[in-house]
Scaffold this active site. Structure first.
Site: not given
Length: 665
Positions: A309, A99, A8
């Site tokens: 995350y 992500d 990303e």
């Protein structure tokens, strides 16, 4: 022909390349290794093409319902898209490493679709909550997941994006065209219901009428002074003052009271749940961080491999993560807590309450602040680390004591509390997202039948209080409870309301502007402004993924949104929005001073005052005094260009410039 990995961001692509190792060559827009080519997006590369909507804003063209959605590449990202498109055509297999969430899936899938990729059986997904360390990257490349397992996630993401476009473009154009000013009015599928929450609360406060009530306080002495309130059938506050006056007459000459009862009770409070992104934002807001700032700092920490995350809604860990947790505790130098991991049970490890990702936890120790991190990063990291460690601490134990005192038949009650064992509170104090305000107070050592001296009695008056305005912390909690937005989008929604000047922030309190209030007065009774309706939509979007509904789920949801938008515009055809601007001050010329996003301005003489002066935001009260111009206004905590803090007297001159003076005025 090498396999292609799409990350990303460039920084993530570099981390992946370093982990893979071997012969690494940096090229223009990608990195080449012996086995893989790694390239990257820069957030979203494609956006919905506005050409599917008429360029001219006219009521006659509404509703705008395109037969299909088209996309175009952002102008400043065409070069990187072309690099990826060329690499896609040459690739044998592709690994999606954006992500691991709804937005990350949308970013990658749109790129692949518009780059002409069609080998979906050769497409894989890297999906993990862990920070992308070398070990995790190599493991996930090996344990490749078929991208088709996430097809429904893509359809949910696409449905959310297209629904937001349909609601936004149609209702924003309609409201703008029917407003009595020449400004643009923004309507959003989630944004408008959230604004309604804030406006409704403000109107409730404005319409609130305080009512008086009275209470009788007795001050007593036994080793030290303490107070107790007169109690009748558990009632301490009385709307009728005469009742208390009669009680006071019957006891005003009393010299002592008798302790009728002493009730002691021990309470245990388990450690708070691990952080989701929403509860992290709520805790950080108490330290002064906005929700979007907290999300940005957490994302930086994740990319630097300090935390897992962050864009997760879960407050729990996978039951199979116990070895990982024990290893992290050792990394943090807390071997003493390792044995607790197998004892905490479902308060920490509960698969039934997991979403796509587990809760936010630290991944490694930050012993000293790295050069790449700021003090803000350190504070957010410490919040996460301390919450993680607290999960394995003992319960917080405290004792409450409730005492009843009899004074000639009149009963007075008081209570106190003492800490017995701080437990987890020794490491985490005052940042629980739903923390109650509890004042720890210690009473004298009182026993049943003890005599206490009467010092005085006093009837006191107070008034009922309106509800509190939302802070970002309490609004995030409300949005979470109502299912408005997701952990990844709530911060952006609040920021959008600020950017569009629908709300302002005053001492952490969220206050609607005249513009925000005018909008909700106009659309507040419509379904698209109803938080309950938006909650239903969010649940349906989630179900597309969770229930693996795929393209069928997308079509059902979008058809529903199209019909809804058409119906809403049809029912509003004859309505007009009236923007009522209220003066926030009176200028020295006698004109009304109106508030705008970044400045105040006199409607009559056009005298303008910017809200931020010397890196300090002026309050409305300070701005009002400056416009009056009767005397200089003392303002604290101004900052010079060098960052030095100072206080000064400010005077707003007729040309809009500010004069500074120091010393007594």
């Amino acid at each position: 022909m090498k396999d292609l990995i799409i990350a990303e961001k460039p920084s993530v692509a570099q981390d992946i390349a370093k982990s893979i190792g071997g012969n690494v060559k940096k090229q223009d827009g990608y990195i080449e290794t012996d086995k893989y080519i790694i390239t990257w997006a820069v957030g979203h590369l494609l956006t919905i093409d506005d050409s599917i909507a008429p360029e001219k804003w006219e009521l006659e063209t509404l509703p705008i319902i395109p037969s299909q959605f088209k996309y175009s590449v952002y102008k400043d990202k065409v070069k990187q898209f072309n690099v990826i498109k060329k690499l896609v055509k040459e690739a044998n297999s592709i690994f999606i490493a954006t992500d691991a969430g709804r937005e990350g899936e949308l970013i990658a899938r749109l790129i692949l679709e518009h780059a002409g990729w069609n080998k979906w059986n050769n497409t894989y997904r890297i999906w993990t909550s862990e920070a992308l360390t070398k070990e995790v990257i190599l493991r996930e490349l090996n344990a490749r997941k078929p991208a088709k397992d996430f097809d429904s996630l893509y359809e949910a993401a696409k449905a959310r994006q297209h629904a937001d476009w349909l609601v936004g473009i149609n209702l924003s154009r309609f409201v703008t065209l029917t407003a009595n000013d020449h400004g643009v009015w923004s309507i959003g599928r989630v944004q408008t219901p959230v604004l309604k929450l804030i406006v409704d609360r403000e109107l409730e406060i404005q319409n609130f009428k305080p009512e008086p009530y009275w209470f009788l306080v007795g001050t007593f002495f036994k080793d030290k002074e303490f107070t107790a309130k007169y109690t009748q059938n558990k009632q301490v506050n009385f709307k009728d003052k005469e009742t208390l006056e009669n009680v006071l007459k019957s006891i005003q000459n009393a010299k002592e009271g008798i302790v009728k009862s002493v009730n002691k009770q021990e309470h245990k409070k388990a450690p708070p749940l691990l952080f989701s992104i929403t509860t992290l934002q709520m805790a950080a807001n108490k330290l002064g961080y906005t929700s979007d700032k907290t999300l940005a700092l957490a994302q930086d920490l994740y990319e630097a491999k300090y935390i897992s995350y962050p864009r997760t809604e879960a407050n729990y860990l996978d039951e199979g993560a116990k070895p990982l947790v024990k290893n992290i505790l050792k990394k943090l130098g807390r071997e003493d807590l390792v044995d607790k991991v197998d004892k905490v049970g479902k308060r920490v490890f509960d698969n039934s309450k997991l979403t796509d990702h587990y809760a936010i936890i630290p991944q490694q120790d930050m012993k000293e602040k790295p050069e790449s991190m700021t003090e803000d990063h350190v504070k957010i990291y410490n919040l996460i680390k301390n919450r993680f460690l607290a999960a394995f601490y003992d319960d917080y134990i405290y004792e409450t004591t409730t005492v009843t005192i009899d004074v000639n038949g009149a009963l007075f009650t008081t209570s106190g509390r003492v800490d017995k064992s701080l437990g987890w509170k020794s490491i985490e104090q005052g940042i629980e997202e739903n923390e109650e305000k509890e004042e720890a107070s210690k009473l004298p050592d009182l026993k049943e039948h003890d005599k206490v001296s009467v010092v005085k009695f006093d009837i006191q008056q107070d008034f009922t209080k309106p509800p509190s305005r939302y802070t970002e912390a309490t609004l995030l909690g409300k949005m979470k409870d109502l299912g408005l937005g997701t952990g990844a989008t709530r911060a952006a929604i609040i920021k959008t309301l600020k950017d569009r000047f629908y709300i302002t922030v005053n001492r952490k309190q969220l206050m609607p502007t005249d513009k925000g209030i005018s909008l909700i007065k106009y659309v507040g009774d419509k379904e698209f402004a109803n938080p309950d309706m938006t909650s239903v939509w969010e649940k349906e979007l989630e179900d597309i993924y969770v229930q693996k509904q795929g393209i069928k789920g997308y079509n059902t949801f979008i058809d529903k949104i199209k019909a809804f938008v058409s119906n809403q515009i049809s029912t509003m055809r004859d309505q007009k929005l009236v923007y009522e601007k209220q003066a926030v001050a009176t200028c020295r010329c006698g004109g009304k001073v109106l508030e705008y996003k970044n400045y105040y301005k006199c409607e009559q003489c056009q005298l303008t005052l910017y809200k931020e002066v010397f890196h300090r935001k002026l309050s409305r009260k300070e701005a009002s005094s400056l416009y009056e111009g009767k005397s200089p206004v003392f303002v604290k905590n101004l900052k010079s260009k060098s960052g030095k803090t100072f206080n000064a007297y400010l005077t707003l001159k007729d040309d809009g410039k500010l004069d500074l003076s120091f010393g007594k005025q």
